[in-house]
Design a protein around this motif. Structure first.
Motif, short mmCIF file in Angstrom:
data_model
loop_
_atom_site.label_atom_id
_atom_site.label_comp_id
_atom_site.label_asym_id
_atom_site.label_seq_id
_atom_site.Cartn_x
_atom_site.Cartn_y
_atom_site.Cartn_z
N GLN A 19 18.36 -21.12 66.01
CA GLN A 19 19.63 -20.97 65.30
C GLN A 19 20.43 -19.85 65.94
O GLN A 19 19.88 -18.82 66.32
CB GLN A 19 19.41 -20.68 63.82
N THR A 20 21.74 -20.06 66.05
CA THR A 20 22.63 -19.04 66.60
C THR A 20 23.99 -19.17 65.93
O THR A 20 24.33 -20.22 65.39
CB THR A 20 22.78 -19.20 68.13
N LEU A 21 24.75 -18.09 65.95
CA LEU A 21 26.11 -18.11 65.40
C LEU A 21 27.09 -18.63 66.44
O LEU A 21 26.96 -18.35 67.63
CB LEU A 21 26.54 -16.71 64.97
N ALA A 22 28.07 -19.39 65.98
CA ALA A 22 29.15 -19.87 66.84
C ALA A 22 30.39 -20.05 65.98
O ALA A 22 30.39 -20.83 65.03
CB ALA A 22 28.77 -21.19 67.51
N LEU A 27 24.79 -22.89 64.63
CA LEU A 27 24.30 -23.99 65.46
C LEU A 27 22.78 -23.91 65.46
O LEU A 27 22.20 -22.91 65.88
CB LEU A 27 24.83 -23.88 66.88
N SER A 28 22.15 -24.96 64.97
CA SER A 28 20.69 -24.95 64.81
C SER A 28 20.08 -26.21 65.42
O SER A 28 20.74 -27.24 65.57
CB SER A 28 20.31 -24.89 63.32
N GLN A 29 18.80 -26.10 65.74
CA GLN A 29 18.00 -27.25 66.15
C GLN A 29 16.86 -27.41 65.15
O GLN A 29 16.24 -26.43 64.74
CB GLN A 29 17.42 -27.07 67.55
N TYR A 30 16.59 -28.67 64.80
CA TYR A 30 15.49 -28.98 63.89
C TYR A 30 14.62 -30.07 64.51
O TYR A 30 15.12 -30.96 65.22
CB TYR A 30 16.01 -29.45 62.54
#
Length: 299
Positions: A19-22, A27-30
């Motif tokens: 997860q990161t801020l944008a 913006l995340s990956q699952y």
């Protein structure tokens, strides 16, 4: 197992990978186990500030979603990293979900020659019927019956959704959107494979995934589906005029001819000088997000 309990089990198994801020959104990956593809699958999701509580007055809102389907050899990462879509998605309050392009894993069959246009990274967004691919390559059902229900149950999103994609993913967006007009408010595509039953990429994939009965191929061909579409979902297509795959693989003229038979209007923009790359996509992606927003945000 009922559909409801199956979906609940899948949702419980969503695992956040990153997860990161944008643009003040996330913006995340699952990853999760897919009942249809019989393997672990991964997807990326961008949630704008409105859906994270970082929006106006800190209110948490359920936002509409654009589902993006990527092209041959891509994963869930390409679009999020290269397309430049997140700033406009944040401004308009729209989530974006990008699944992987195929099942993956040691037990998932691949092209024997490891070619990029079939097998891993090349699921073609269909339900395979031929062994050994039928056990894993069920991307059509995965998108509609697993991914979308999981996203709607797990995140601050509404039931309003659009679909878009590039190349093989443009084919997926057109075919899934045309077959499910009650699900998606709008469809868009960059450089889509418009008539796969008549191009080398499509013939190779459909032969291995669906068998030799070409009558079954047409349910995954936008140029055939659009002739009998009863509900005319808005469609926007951008195509690079200098795309090296234009004549041999993409065939937008076939889609336009088929649409005329059904009096189905398509907005097709031929872009002089542009190719098949993410430089092309990033040049016009904001126009696609604005296009979808007018339907996603309609009362």
């Amino acid at each position: 197992m009922s559909n409801e309990s199956s979906t609940s089990k899948q949702i419980e198994e969503l695992k956040r990978v990153s997860q990161t801020l944008a643009f003040n959104g996330t913006l995340s990956q699952y990853s999760h186990y897919s009942q249809h593809n019989n393997c672990d699958m991964r997807f990326a999701i961008y949630l704008p500030p409105h859906a994270t509580g970082a929006g106006i007055e800190g209110k948490l809102e359920n936002v509409p979603v654009i589902y993006w389907l990527s092209g041959l050899s891509c994963t869930d990462e390409n679009f999020m990293q290269k397309a430049g879509a997140l700033k406009m998605a944040a401004q308009l309050g729209i989530a974006i979900v990008a699944p992987d392009t195929s099942p993956r894993g040691e037990d998932v069959p691949d092209d024997p020659d490891k070619a990029y246009d079939f097998g891993l990274g090349a699921g073609f967004y269909l339900n395979a019927t031929q062994p050994p691919f039928d056990r894993n390559y069920q991307m059509y059902d995965y998108i509609l019956k697993e991914l979308i229900p999981a996203v709607e149950a797990s995140f601050a999103v509404s039931s309003k959704k659009a679909i878009s994609g590039h190349s093989m993913g443009g084919h997926g967006a057109l075919t899934i959107g045309l077959r499910n007009p009650e699900v998606f408010t709008s469809i868009s595509a960059f450089s889509p494979i418009c008539n796969p039953v008549e191009c080398p990429w499509g013939i190779k994939a459909f032969t291995h995934y669906l068998g030799d009965n070409t009558d079954t191929w047409t349910m995954y061909d936008a140029s055939h589906l659009i002739k009998k579409a009863n509900i005319k979902t808005p469609i926007l297509i951008d195509q690079g005029a200098d795309d090296s795959f234009l004549k041999s693989e993409l065939k937008p003229e076939s889609l336009l001819k088929a649409a005329l038979i059904n009096d189905y209007t398509i907005q097709l923009n031929m872009r002089p000088g542009y190719d098949h790359s993410y430089y092309f996509i990033s040049s016009f992606i904001e126009e696609h997000i604005v296009f979808h927003a007018q339907f996603l945000q309609a009362v």
